[in-house]
Design an enzyme around this catalytic site. Structure first.
Site, PDB file in Angstrom:
ATOM      1  N   GLN A  69       1.623   0.620   0.978  1.00 45.11           N
ATOM      2  CA  GLN A  69       0.475  -0.217   1.297  1.00 45.11           C
ATOM      3  C   GLN A  69       0.876  -1.635   1.672  1.00 45.11           C
ATOM      4  O   GLN A  69       0.113  -2.353   2.328  1.00 45.11           O
ATOM      5  CB  GLN A  69      -0.486  -0.277   0.114  1.00 45.11           C
ATOM      6  CG  GLN A  69       0.039  -1.047  -1.091  1.00 45.11           C
ATOM      7  CD  GLN A  69      -0.889  -0.993  -2.281  1.00 45.11           C
ATOM      8  OE1 GLN A  69      -1.046   0.062  -2.895  1.00 45.11           O
ATOM      9  NE2 GLN A  69      -1.505  -2.111  -2.611  1.00 45.11           N
TER      10      GLN A  69
ATOM     11  N   CYS B  93      -4.891   0.007  -2.021  1.00 42.65           N
ATOM     12  CA  CYS B  93      -4.519   1.224  -2.740  1.00 42.65           C
ATOM     13  C   CYS B  93      -5.628   2.262  -2.718  1.00 42.65           C
ATOM     14  O   CYS B  93      -5.376   3.467  -2.672  1.00 42.65           O
ATOM     15  CB  CYS B  93      -4.135   0.890  -4.177  1.00 42.65           C
ATOM     16  SG  CYS B  93      -5.492   0.221  -5.180  1.00 42.65           S
TER      17      CYS B  93
ATOM     18  N   HIS C  59      -5.908  -0.319 -10.121  1.00 46.05           N
ATOM     19  CA  HIS C  59      -5.066   0.309  -9.111  1.00 46.05           C
ATOM     20  C   HIS C  59      -5.514   1.750  -8.933  1.00 46.05           C
ATOM     21  O   HIS C  59      -5.953   2.398  -9.890  1.00 46.05           O
ATOM     22  CB  HIS C  59      -3.605   0.255  -9.554  1.00 46.05           C
ATOM     23  CG  HIS C  59      -2.620   0.707  -8.528  1.00 46.05           C
ATOM     24  ND1 HIS C  59      -2.608   0.234  -7.231  1.00 46.05           N
ATOM     25  CD2 HIS C  59      -1.598   1.601  -8.606  1.00 46.05           C
ATOM     26  CE1 HIS C  59      -1.623   0.798  -6.564  1.00 46.05           C
ATOM     27  NE2 HIS C  59      -1.004   1.643  -7.370  1.00 46.05           N
TER      28      HIS C  59
ATOM     29  N   ASN D  13       2.099   7.336  -5.733  1.00 44.99           N
ATOM     30  CA  ASN D  13       1.750   5.930  -5.588  1.00 44.99           C
ATOM     31  C   ASN D  13       1.858   5.520  -4.121  1.00 44.99           C
ATOM     32  O   ASN D  13       2.265   6.315  -3.269  1.00 44.99           O
ATOM     33  CB  ASN D  13       2.677   5.074  -6.467  1.00 44.99           C
ATOM     34  CG  ASN D  13       2.089   3.716  -6.793  1.00 44.99           C
ATOM     35  OD1 ASN D  13       0.987   3.378  -6.377  1.00 44.99           O
ATOM     36  ND2 ASN D  13       2.829   2.916  -7.531  1.00 44.99           N
TER      37      ASN D  13
END
Length: 334
Positions: A135, A141, A280, A301
Site C-alpha cells: 500500500q 489498507c 488496520h 498484509n
C-alpha cells in the site's frame, strides 16, 4: 551476494579504522532496502531512529530465543521510521471505524459452532489469493483487504484469479474523501463496487499510492458485488467457519504495537495488543496450529513481501480475539 560482498568489505574497513559494528550494519541495511537520504543531517537522524529500533528488535529476539516470545522481529524497510511516523503513513487507515455500527450475520454463520471444521485451511493453495501487494504510505489498507476478499470470491465463482484495482477504490470512494483520506472500511469499499456496478482489474487501473481523480471505466469491469455480510462481533468460531467454508475474509486488527511493525516470523501473540481500537485492515486467508505456539490465523498484509513471512503473518487464534481479530469481519457476495 552484492550486499554480502559489500558487508564483508565494510567489516574489513571497520577492522582498520574507527568504524563501529553499528555503522557496518546500518550501511548493509541501507543497501539491502535501497535506502538513501537527501542530506547528512537526515541520514544521521534516520540512523538514530534505526539504532533505537535495532535495540528493540535485539531485546525482543533474546526473549524469543529463550522461548518467552512466540514470534521474532526483524529490521525491515520500516526500521528508519519512528512509531508516530509509521502510524501516520501505514497504521491508521480504518477512518471512522465505530464499534457501535457492527452488523449481525446471517443465521447459518451464527449456527457454525457445531460444524466439523478442518484443522487447517490455506486458500493460497487453492488459487484464491493474488500476490502480496504494497500500500506504501497511504491510508489504503481497507482497499487492499476488500480487493483481496473480492478476488477470492470472484475466483470461487469463475475459476479465474484476477488482481483487482485498489486504486479505483481509493480514487472513487466517497467515504474516503469524507474522512479527508485518513481511511475507510472494507464494507464501504464493497458498497462502492455495488454502486458503480463493478471493479476494474489492476492492470487497467494500476496502483500509484496517491489519491487522484476517479477514472472508473465500466467497459473494463472484471468483478462485481451484489452484497456483503458481517460476521458476529468477537466470535472467532464463526470466523473460523467463514474462512473454512466461504474463503478469504476481510478483518480489522490493532496494529499499534511497535512489535507489529517489525514482525518477521512466528505466531504473533502480544499481551498489549487488545481492546477495540482497530486501525488496520488485512485479509484472513487461512488458519492452522503451530506445533509449539498453538492455534493461529493466517493473514495477508499489504506492506509488501519484505515484511513478515513474505508479506503474511500468523496471529494467535482462540486467544480472546488477539489484536481484535474477530471484532470486525466482513465478506462480499458475488
Amino acid at each position: 551476494m552484492k550486499v554480502l560482498l559489500t558487508l564483508t568489505a565494510l567489516v574489513v574497513v571497520a577492522g582498520a579504522a574507527s568504524v563501529s559494528l553499528e555503522d557496518v550494519e546500518f550501511h548493509a541495511w541501507k543497501l539491502k532496502f535501497g535506502k538513501s537520504y537527501g542530506s547528512v543531517e537526515e541520514e544521521s537522524r534516520r540512523k538514530m531512529i534505526w539504532l533505537d529500533n535495532r535495540k528493540l528488535v535485539q531485546e525482543h529476539n533474546m526473549l524469543a530465543d529463550q522461548g518467552i516470545k512466540s514470534y521474532r522481529l526483524g529490521l525491515n524497510h520500516f526500521a528508519d521510521m519512528d512509531n508516530q511516523e509509521f502510524q501516520a503513513g501505514f497504521g491508521s487507515c480504518l477512518g471512522s471505524f465505530n464499534m457501535t455500527k457492527a452488523h449481525s450475520a446471517p443465521a447459518h454463520i451464527r449456527q457454525a459452532g457445531d460444524a466439523n471444521l478442518p484443522n487447517s485451511v490455506d486458500w493460497r493453495n487453492k488459487g484464491y489469493v493474488t500476490q502480496v501487494k504494497n500500500q506504501n504510505p497511504l491510508n489504503s489498507c481497507w482497499a487492499f483487504s476488500a480487493a483481496g476478499a473480492l478476488e477470492g470470491q470472484m475466483f470461487r465463482k469463475t475459476g479465474r484469479l484476477i488482481s483487482l484495482s485498489e486504486q479505483q477504490l481509493v480514487d472513487c470512494s466517497e467515504d474516503f474523501r469524507r474522512n479527508s483520506y485518513k481511511g475507510s472500511l472494507p464494507d464501504r469499499a464493497f458498497k462502492d463496487v455495488i454502486d458503480r456496478r463493478g471493479l476494474q482489474a489492476e492492470n487497467t487501473y494500476p496502483y500509484v499510492a496517491k489519491v487522484g481523480l476517479c477514472r472508473f471505466n465500466p467497459w473494463y469491469v472484471v468483478a462485481t458485488c451484489r452484497g456483503y455480510r458481517f460476521l458476529p462481533r468477537g466470535d472467532e468460531r464463526s470466523l473460523q467457519y467463514a474462512v473454512a467454508v466461504i474463503g478469504p475474509i476481510s478483518v480489522g486488527v490493532i496494529a499499534s504495537e511497535p512489535s507489529f511493525r517489525f514482525y518477521e516470523s512466528g505466531v504473533y501473540n502480544e499481551p498489549n495488543c487488545r481492546g477495540t481500537e482497530l486501525n488496520h485492515a488485512v485479509l484472513v486467508v487461512g488458519y492452522g496450529t503451530d506445533r509449539i505456539n498453538g492455534d493461529y490465523w493466517l493473514l495477508k498484509n499489504s506492506y509488501g513481501v519484505q515484511w513478515g513471512e513474505r508479506g503474511y503473518y500468523r496471529i494467535a487464534r482462540n486467544k480472546n480475539n488477539q489484536c481484535g481479530i474477530g471484532l470486525y469481519a466482513v465478506y462480499p457476495e458475488v
